[in-house]
Design an enzyme around this catalytic site. Sequence first.
Site, PDB file in Angstrom:
ATOM      1  N   HIS A 194      92.181  57.757  58.195  1.00 45.26           N
ATOM      2  CA  HIS A 194      90.705  57.808  57.821  1.00 45.26           C
ATOM      3  C   HIS A 194      90.590  59.350  57.931  1.00 45.26           C
ATOM      4  O   HIS A 194      89.942  59.976  57.240  1.00 45.26           O
ATOM      5  CB  HIS A 194      89.762  56.950  58.479  1.00 45.26           C
ATOM      6  CG  HIS A 194      89.817  55.747  57.855  1.00 45.26           C
ATOM      7  ND1 HIS A 194      89.863  55.215  56.799  1.00 45.26           N
ATOM      8  CD2 HIS A 194      90.001  54.541  58.648  1.00 45.26           C
ATOM      9  CE1 HIS A 194      89.807  54.026  56.671  1.00 45.26           C
ATOM     10  NE2 HIS A 194      90.054  53.696  57.975  1.00 45.26           N
ATOM     11  N   CYS A 490      95.755  55.613  42.165  1.00 48.71           N
ATOM     12  CA  CYS A 490      94.425  56.006  42.809  1.00 48.71           C
ATOM     13  C   CYS A 490      94.529  56.183  44.386  1.00 48.71           C
ATOM     14  O   CYS A 490      93.259  56.445  45.032  1.00 48.71           O
ATOM     15  CB  CYS A 490      93.189  54.962  42.515  1.00 48.71           C
ATOM     16  SG  CYS A 490      93.706  53.455  43.111  1.00 48.71           S
TER      17      CYS A 490
END
Length: 565
Positions: A194, A490
């Site tokens: 992240h 994506c």
Amino acid sequence: MATPDATPTSLSGIGVSPGLVAGPVARMAPGITEPPIELLDASSDLDKECERVAAAAQTVKKGLELSAAEAKGEGRVLLETTAQMAADPTLTSTAQAMIRERRLVPERAVWESAGTLASMLESLGGYMAERTRDVADVRDRIVAVLTDSPMPGIPRLPEPFVLVAEDLAPADTALLDPEKVVAFITSEGGPTSHTAILARALGMPAIVGTGQEVTDQLSDGDIVLVDGTKGTITIDPSEDQLRRARELANRVRVFNGDGATKDGHEVQLLANVGDAAGARTAAEAGAMGVGLFRTEFCFLDQPDEPTVEAQVKAYRGVLEAFPGKKVVVRTLDAGADKPLPFLTDATEANPALGVRAYRTTRRDPDVLDHQLEALAQAEAQTEAKVWVMAPMISTAEEAKAFTDKARTYGLQTAGMMIEVPSAALMADKMFEHADFASIGTNDLTQYVMAADRLLSSLADLSTAWQPAVLRLIQQACQGAAPHGRPVGVCGEAAADPALACVLVGLGVASLSMTSRALPDVDAVLKSVDFADCQRLAEIAVGSATADDARTAVRAELPILEELGL
């Protein structure tokens, strides 16, 4: 300033966010020191001490929630997740029990309680083990409140700096200010963590996974040159190197909404968004549409399933930013690193392989029905062209069931995510039902390589440059071609300009990324013909290792050096 006779020292790590910048080092302050084992005296009011723990936890929770309200996209999600941990009754109740039974001072009780919780999560493995970083962050914040100490976090300095840390807590990463932190370097972390994803969203050069031996060589005030593309750190760079970094920093590139190769082969360059604000930013950046609307971002702070009316409002805000253009909507990707209280089971031993995403319909189909109903209403109220897809589709039966259901709600273009190897291997059968597919390279890479994307020790495996991953992408495109179905990407791979050329050569029709990456990807694609992309794809797929593939392809793209990529 660099000294004329200095010999630059070069260090390396894993470049996860491109860019070339220079600045002084500012090291992250050490976390809160472990409190000593101390006992309350006999006159202490135990109830009052227990209340102090609960109050401190609430203070931390509210502070994180306030920060989350001002953040966007991934940053908001990270802060909300950490706030949820601060509110976890397991942490506070265990600490309170230690105060009552062992008469520990509150700060020591919180420290030991956090250690117990972290050990439990670690033993569960998978996503739950990843939450141990949140536990440590919340622990430090609560202890800081209890001891009236400075809140741990990013240094506050008057001048911009390069942040150096062992790792960044999710809450710290979400609060990075690009005006102050020009780049960051961490000894831990991987390319799809992240932290790395948010760095790319911020357009901030970043290097992770350097190892402690590298960050130990960086001292406060050292001038360093950070190359987030190559993963190199130069201590005491030359004046020429500094001049080059300044030139690149001052160069402004824009995307005009006309994605294509040099010979006119169209490549749709789309944006990944999580809410209406992100959609407006993407539209202003020239995105040709949305390639991934992460709908769960709208609901991560909701204890209950939102009403259809609330969903319509949230979806409409994104769709309105792209009148007449394609908006690819992913239905709720709940589970693993995106738990939703009203839909997922946080007690699963390995949520990444459990009942997540589309699989939640096995026990709660109504949530998907309500979402499709809301999407259909939102589309009818705007001029956007909605394409809807389900995440974690694994079989042809699932592809058929989802697309059939979507069409019953009037959503005419229905497809799927390819994140599971089985979906790529069976693409020819999948596309008998799906109108399109979008490849999520983060999860696909994790599942193909059996490597946790957050483990820095496995970072070399967690890259879409792995030939095994590229071969699966190629097979997915080959399975789609006879049906005339488009395949997009994506995942984070789409934002890598060199890898973008490879993906186009493999047959990918659209690339969706953070809007900050659009100009760079566009510039590199416009420097090559479609035939060049096909040749680069052959080189990458035929390579033995990820490093071989990346090095060979980059050597064929001299524009990367010119652009500082």
